[in-house]
Design an enzyme around this catalytic site. Sequence first.
Site, PDB file in Angstrom:
ATOM      1  N   GLY A  95      47.183  93.374 -21.685  1.00  0.00           N
ATOM      2  CA  GLY A  95      46.442  92.062 -21.927  1.00  0.00           C
ATOM      3  C   GLY A  95      47.167  90.951 -22.478  1.00  0.00           C
ATOM      4  N   PHE A  96      46.411  89.930 -22.954  1.00  0.00           N
ATOM      5  CA  PHE A  96      46.796  88.929 -23.843  1.00  0.00           C
ATOM      6  C   PHE A  96      47.887  89.268 -25.018  1.00  0.00           C
ATOM      7  CE2 PHE A  96      43.248  86.914 -21.622  1.00  0.00           C
ATOM      8  CZ  PHE A  96      43.728  85.990 -20.767  1.00  0.00           C
ATOM      9  N   GLY A  97      47.434  90.120 -25.655  1.00  0.00           N
ATOM     10  CA  GLY A  97      48.250  90.589 -26.751  1.00  0.00           C
ATOM     11  C   GLY A  97      49.378  90.952 -26.460  1.00  0.00           C
TER      12      GLY A  97
ATOM     13  N   VAL B 257      47.801 105.855 -22.298  1.00  0.00           N
ATOM     14  CA  VAL B 257      48.097 106.725 -23.494  1.00  0.00           C
ATOM     15  C   VAL B 257      47.054 107.443 -24.131  1.00  0.00           C
ATOM     16  CG1 VAL B 257      49.108 106.219 -26.057  1.00  0.00           C
ATOM     17  CG2 VAL B 257      49.757 104.813 -24.267  1.00  0.00           C
TER      18      VAL B 257
ATOM     19  N   GLU C 175      28.021  81.853 -19.522  1.00  0.00           N
ATOM     20  CA  GLU C 175      28.877  81.466 -18.264  1.00  0.00           C
ATOM     21  C   GLU C 175      28.456  82.190 -17.200  1.00  0.00           C
ATOM     22  OE1 GLU C 175      33.053  79.593 -20.108  1.00  0.00           O
ATOM     23  OE2 GLU C 175      32.820  81.741 -19.775  1.00  0.00           O
TER      24      GLU C 175
ATOM     25  N   ALA D 113      40.658  85.501 -26.667  1.00  0.00           N
ATOM     26  CA  ALA D 113      41.833  85.721 -26.055  1.00  0.00           C
ATOM     27  C   ALA D 113      42.996  84.875 -26.826  1.00  0.00           C
ATOM     28  CB  ALA D 113      41.935  85.121 -24.576  1.00  0.00           C
TER      29      ALA D 113
ATOM     30  N   GLY E  67      49.148  98.434 -23.711  1.00  0.00           N
ATOM     31  CA  GLY E  67      48.519  97.280 -23.321  1.00  0.00           C
ATOM     32  C   GLY E  67      49.074  95.938 -22.677  1.00  0.00           C
TER      33      GLY E  67
ATOM     34  N   ASP F 276      41.955  92.598 -29.758  1.00  0.00           N
ATOM     35  CA  ASP F 276      40.481  92.691 -30.236  1.00  0.00           C
ATOM     36  C   ASP F 276      40.143  94.226 -31.029  1.00  0.00           C
ATOM     37  OD1 ASP F 276      39.717  91.074 -28.466  1.00  0.00           O
ATOM     38  OD2 ASP F 276      38.993  92.101 -26.802  1.00  0.00           O
TER      39      ASP F 276
END
Length: 436
Positions: free
Chosen positions: A15-17, A81, A172, A317, A13, A302
């Site tokens: 993403g942010f992590g 994966v 939003e 995030a 991944g 997450d």
Amino acid sequence: MINQRQKTVVIIGAGFGGLWVAKELSNTNYNVILIDKNNYHTFLPLLYQVSAAEIEPEQIASPVRFIIRNTKNIRFIRGEVTAIHYANKTIECLGQHIPFDYLVVAAGSVNSYFNISGASQYSFPLKTLDDAMILRNHVLSCFERASFIDDKNQRKRLLTIVIVGGGPTGVEFAGALAELVHGPLHKDFPELDYEEISVCLIEAGDRILSMYPPILSEYAKSELIKKGVNVLTHANVSKIEATGVYLNDSPIIPTETVVWTAGVKGEMIKSDCNLKISTNGRIQVNDNLNIPGYDDVFIIGDLAQYSQDGKTLPMIAPVAIQQGKYVGRLLQLIAKNKKAKPFHYKDKGSMVTIGRNHAVTQVAGLHLKGYIAWIIWIFIHILYLIGFRNKLFVMINWVWDYIFFEKSVRLILPRCCDNPDNTTCKRRFPNNHFCN
């Protein structure tokens, strides 16, 4: 070429992590293999603005290979994966078995539809760039169709947009969408009756933004109502069909556009381990973000179920970023045979924008709303965007919108889901639209 004598860290991944783990491990003695099914990192906090025609998708996305370009020890693989073999320490990707010494699983989350009939089939998700583009095309197409349809009921259905979920994303998006449909689109389509345009935000709880203090929730609700959004609380969606939404088993709300922002769950990957998984698809981890019994496997973002001070950390995030930094630094300490303190999340605050000049913010115990909160929201989001080009073009779009009251990206771009005959796609949307 990667030196195979070094320890290998596989990160699932980007993403942010996952990306922040890679950043911490850049130019260290670890071989790092970063895997993602997309070749770009998406700045998810601004994803709703793509679907609301405020910014282009490439302005919130950065190629992973560009981000890691100046690192000597990180290799990127674009692929999915399909399985993790904890017993022999390998993962399956693109038909190959990739060995690891340490594994970081940061696969992120997917939508949770709570077994509501028709929700996955007839609602539009908002989790990926593809989702945002599909939704933007659909909304703009609905206005184009409504502009030449004489049937009043069908026209009203095309011009009604229902957003399910009164959390930050729903709020939003509702604010941005209201500014789009009651502003630029209203001017673009003078032949349409303004009163027929409707944006509805549905929340099952007693108030929107339930994670914020009641005073900020009420402020957000008030500002949305001023923008023309119909905010419904205590409203449970019981069924979604191609032509509308049922609430609490009451008569249908006629619409061809239902946007799902009501909940997410961890994205699971097939494995040979009997994991402790919560009801929302998250994996229980210990104080060092390991799977209990597997000190060489880390779960972050997450997908990680981590409790602190008696509360489970939210799927946002900032949590993923801090966990990514922690794991990256922990692995460096492990290489030096040192131990790290348990992970501790530092809540630096949260914020939600409600459109032009309005936002709510919680920072350092302060509860802010209005213009000041909005300025803080702008500053923070520009600060965390990756890449100078993205920061510049997003700011240009925002300034253009602010000065001229115009959304600059009102284009319907051809995609597979816009072809009703494309029956090879995996997901079907209303009106026989399909998407891979």
